[in-house]
Write an enzyme that holds these catalytic residues in place. Sequence first.
Site, PDB file in Angstrom:
ATOM      1  N   SER A  15       0.642  -1.174   0.012  1.00  0.00           N
ATOM      2  CA  SER A  15      -0.102  -0.012   0.132  1.00  0.00           C
ATOM      3  C   SER A  15       0.737   1.380  -0.015  1.00  0.00           C
ATOM      4  O   SER A  15       1.623   1.412   0.845  1.00  0.00           O
ATOM      5  CB  SER A  15      -0.945   0.191   1.011  1.00  0.00           C
ATOM      6  OG  SER A  15      -1.574   1.213   1.216  1.00  0.00           O
ATOM      7  N   LYS A  16       0.432   2.229  -0.857  1.00  0.00           N
ATOM      8  CA  LYS A  16       1.218   3.417  -0.941  1.00  0.00           C
ATOM      9  C   LYS A  16       0.272   4.726  -0.002  1.00  0.00           C
ATOM     10  O   LYS A  16       0.904   5.623  -0.054  1.00  0.00           O
ATOM     11  CB  LYS A  16       1.082   3.855  -2.366  1.00  0.00           C
ATOM     12  CG  LYS A  16       1.824   3.055  -3.419  1.00  0.00           C
ATOM     13  CD  LYS A  16       3.329   3.089  -3.323  1.00  0.00           C
ATOM     14  CE  LYS A  16       3.826   2.257  -4.600  1.00  0.00           C
ATOM     15  NZ  LYS A  16       3.775   0.803  -4.259  1.00  0.00           N
ATOM     16  N   SER A  17      -0.626   4.117   0.648  1.00  0.00           N
ATOM     17  CA  SER A  17      -1.321   5.434   1.356  1.00  0.00           C
ATOM     18  C   SER A  17      -0.389   5.843   2.513  1.00  0.00           C
ATOM     19  O   SER A  17      -0.781   7.154   2.710  1.00  0.00           O
ATOM     20  CB  SER A  17      -2.596   4.505   2.017  1.00  0.00           C
ATOM     21  OG  SER A  17      -3.449   4.006   0.957  1.00  0.00           O
ATOM     22  N   LYS A  66     -13.716  -3.653   2.255  1.00  0.00           N
ATOM     23  CA  LYS A  66     -14.689  -2.573   2.145  1.00  0.00           C
ATOM     24  C   LYS A  66     -16.033  -2.569   2.393  1.00  0.00           C
ATOM     25  O   LYS A  66     -16.765  -1.767   3.009  1.00  0.00           O
ATOM     26  CB  LYS A  66     -14.230  -1.806   0.461  1.00  0.00           C
ATOM     27  CG  LYS A  66     -13.094  -1.415   0.247  1.00  0.00           C
ATOM     28  CD  LYS A  66     -13.157  -0.764  -0.888  1.00  0.00           C
ATOM     29  CE  LYS A  66     -11.436  -0.149  -1.305  1.00  0.00           C
ATOM     30  NZ  LYS A  66     -11.397   0.659  -2.676  1.00  0.00           N
ATOM     31  N   ASN A  87     -14.297   3.092   1.954  1.00  0.00           N
ATOM     32  CA  ASN A  87     -12.814   3.028   2.112  1.00  0.00           C
ATOM     33  C   ASN A  87     -12.228   4.160   3.001  1.00  0.00           C
ATOM     34  O   ASN A  87     -11.056   4.011   3.131  1.00  0.00           O
ATOM     35  CB  ASN A  87     -12.233   3.275   0.605  1.00  0.00           C
ATOM     36  CG  ASN A  87     -12.343   4.990   0.397  1.00  0.00           C
ATOM     37  OD1 ASN A  87     -13.018   5.451   0.895  1.00  0.00           O
ATOM     38  ND2 ASN A  87     -11.495   5.174  -0.671  1.00  0.00           N
ATOM     39  N   GLY A 134     -16.081  -4.799  -7.118  1.00  0.00           N
ATOM     40  CA  GLY A 134     -16.169  -3.798  -6.054  1.00  0.00           C
ATOM     41  C   GLY A 134     -15.531  -2.578  -6.434  1.00  0.00           C
ATOM     42  O   GLY A 134     -16.057  -1.314  -6.089  1.00  0.00           O
ATOM     43  N   ALA A 135     -14.518  -2.471  -7.346  1.00  0.00           N
ATOM     44  CA  ALA A 135     -13.780  -1.256  -7.994  1.00  0.00           C
ATOM     45  C   ALA A 135     -14.848  -0.539  -8.762  1.00  0.00           C
ATOM     46  O   ALA A 135     -15.117   0.720  -8.807  1.00  0.00           O
ATOM     47  CB  ALA A 135     -12.557  -1.647  -8.891  1.00  0.00           C
ATOM     48  N   ARG A 156     -16.957  -9.547 -18.208  1.00  0.00           N
ATOM     49  CA  ARG A 156     -16.825 -10.969 -18.513  1.00  0.00           C
ATOM     50  C   ARG A 156     -18.063 -11.702 -18.163  1.00  0.00           C
ATOM     51  O   ARG A 156     -18.552 -12.609 -19.131  1.00  0.00           O
ATOM     52  CB  ARG A 156     -15.462 -11.347 -17.852  1.00  0.00           C
ATOM     53  CG  ARG A 156     -15.085 -12.830 -18.166  1.00  0.00           C
ATOM     54  CD  ARG A 156     -13.999 -13.208 -17.571  1.00  0.00           C
ATOM     55  NE  ARG A 156     -14.153 -13.212 -16.263  1.00  0.00           N
ATOM     56  CZ  ARG A 156     -12.706 -13.387 -15.382  1.00  0.00           C
ATOM     57  NH1 ARG A 156     -11.595 -13.485 -15.851  1.00  0.00           N
ATOM     58  NH2 ARG A 156     -12.928 -13.293 -14.079  1.00  0.00           N
ATOM     59  N   THR A 157     -18.505 -11.712 -17.006  1.00  0.00           N
ATOM     60  CA  THR A 157     -19.852 -12.449 -16.526  1.00  0.00           C
ATOM     61  C   THR A 157     -20.967 -11.380 -16.649  1.00  0.00           C
ATOM     62  O   THR A 157     -20.868 -10.758 -15.708  1.00  0.00           O
ATOM     63  CB  THR A 157     -19.451 -13.096 -15.126  1.00  0.00           C
ATOM     64  OG1 THR A 157     -18.240 -13.522 -15.123  1.00  0.00           O
ATOM     65  CG2 THR A 157     -20.549 -14.130 -15.011  1.00  0.00           C
TER      66      THR A 157
HETATM   67  P1  ATR Z   1     -12.450  -5.551  -7.291  1.00  0.00           P
HETATM   68  O1  ATR Z   1     -12.605  -5.201  -6.001  1.00  0.00           O
HETATM   69  O2  ATR Z   1     -10.884  -5.259  -7.631  1.00  0.00           O
HETATM   70  O3  ATR Z   1     -13.270  -5.051  -8.210  1.00  0.00           O
HETATM   71  P2  ATR Z   1     -13.575  -8.295  -7.681  1.00  0.00           P
HETATM   72  O4  ATR Z   1     -14.583  -7.699  -6.906  1.00  0.00           O
HETATM   73  O5  ATR Z   1     -13.022  -9.402  -7.269  1.00  0.00           O
HETATM   74  O6  ATR Z   1     -12.330  -7.218  -7.479  1.00  0.00           O
HETATM   75  O7  ATR Z   1     -13.909  -7.932  -9.210  1.00  0.00           O
HETATM   76  C1  ATR Z   1     -13.013  -8.161 -10.359  1.00  0.00           C
HETATM   77  C2  ATR Z   1     -13.472  -7.702 -11.549  1.00  0.00           C
HETATM   78  O8  ATR Z   1     -12.655  -8.034 -12.561  1.00  0.00           O
HETATM   79  C3  ATR Z   1     -15.028  -8.606 -11.992  1.00  0.00           C
HETATM   80  O9  ATR Z   1     -15.796  -7.843 -12.598  1.00  0.00           O
HETATM   81  C4  ATR Z   1     -14.297  -9.753 -12.771  1.00  0.00           C
HETATM   82  O10 ATR Z   1     -15.312 -10.353 -13.799  1.00  0.00           O
HETATM   83  P3  ATR Z   1     -16.162 -11.506 -13.330  1.00  0.00           P
HETATM   84  O11 ATR Z   1     -17.278 -10.781 -12.693  1.00  0.00           O
HETATM   85  O12 ATR Z   1     -16.268 -12.161 -14.757  1.00  0.00           O
HETATM   86  O13 ATR Z   1     -15.451 -12.513 -12.417  1.00  0.00           O
HETATM   87  C5  ATR Z   1     -13.250  -8.897 -13.637  1.00  0.00           C
HETATM   88  N1  ATR Z   1     -12.109  -9.487 -14.060  1.00  0.00           N
HETATM   89  C6  ATR Z   1     -11.275 -10.146 -13.353  1.00  0.00           C
HETATM   90  N2  ATR Z   1     -10.125 -10.673 -14.376  1.00  0.00           N
HETATM   91  C7  ATR Z   1     -10.642 -10.457 -15.586  1.00  0.00           C
HETATM   92  C8  ATR Z   1     -10.273 -10.898 -17.082  1.00  0.00           C
HETATM   93  N3  ATR Z   1      -9.150 -11.391 -17.068  1.00  0.00           N
HETATM   94  N4  ATR Z   1     -10.993 -10.515 -17.968  1.00  0.00           N
HETATM   95  C9  ATR Z   1     -12.090  -9.765 -17.660  1.00  0.00           C
HETATM   96  N5  ATR Z   1     -12.560  -9.465 -16.516  1.00  0.00           N
HETATM   97  C10 ATR Z   1     -11.714  -9.689 -15.553  1.00  0.00           C
END
Ligand code: ATR
Length: 281
Positions: A15-17, A66, A87, A134-135, A156-157
């Site tokens: 963490s850079k915080s 979070k 956060n 989450g992001a 992706r999903t």
């Molecule tokens: P964060 O808190 O960083 O958002 P997360 O809640 O695990 O982490 O969510 C990761 C996101 O990145 C999801 O939208 C995931 O897609 P899925 O819902 O299909 O799992 C996406 N993601 C991760 N790796 C990916 C990849 N190689 N290509 C496309 N989407 C990806």
Amino acid sequence: MADLYAVIGNPISHSKSPLIHTAFAQQLRQSIRYDRIEAPLDGFVLSLSEFYKKGGLGANVTVPFKQDAFNLAHFRSTRATVARAANTLWFSGTGANVAIHADNTDGIGLVRDLRDNNGVQLSGKRILVLGAGGAARGVMGALWDEHPAELAISNRTPSNADALVNDIGVAIGADCIKVIAPAGSAEHRFDVVINATSASLNGELPAMPQDCFATHAVAYDMMYGKTLSPFLMHAAAFDAKTIDGIGMLVEQAAEAFFIWRGARPDTTSVIAAMKPLISLA
Ligand code: ATR
């Protein structure tokens, strides 16, 4: 004695915080100490409670806590409520009457970096967010507040994107966010494409609709690293302007600092100081 703050996550060593908040405090001639706390995956509440007992005044919270932070809080800002994640935490009251307050500064951090630091107008623009974790959840409300012509999401999903839209729709309106298929042709092109997936962490290009970059598009990756991410390299091949997430990291911290300390640091100098550190990491 210096006022005590910390960032809590797991893992946390990267963490850079602490660097960022220490730079803010030096700039504003304030006396703070800012620690890193690695909470066990099932131990967020205990870690926060120990931090409070040590005299902690406020904490930043990062992956994977979070949502825990949001659930634990007694008072939640609208921004945290839209994201259902926090956060930034701080305490009021004492002893048995202590109350935990929660905010989410990720979205405003992204918007300030795009709009104020990089001159990217968001109002009236077509914005596509990639990812539905989450992001992505943390920034949709702030992007919507900028009055884009369209706010779309592609994941992706696809069912995860539908679920995010259902949740966020309760707060900002059910029809505000459009879900776009992650493959095939986008119905039209977007002025701003934001990578909120974690694909860059694994050096992967996220799934995204073909031909999604409009002429003079801006591509923003919420991640950052020594080199351009696969997403930003892909976007550059379409002549998009590329921006990584260092500015967002500093801006979300500046908003947290403002909440805690009532003073707003200058972020430009801190972003400039962070860039070489990240390229050496
Ligand atoms: P964060 O808190 O960083 O958002 P997360 O809640 O695990 O982490 O969510 C990761 C996101 O990145 C999801 O939208 C995931 O897609 P899925 O819902 O299909 O799992 C996406 N993601 C991760 N790796 C990916 C990849 N190689 N290509 C496309 N989407 C990806």
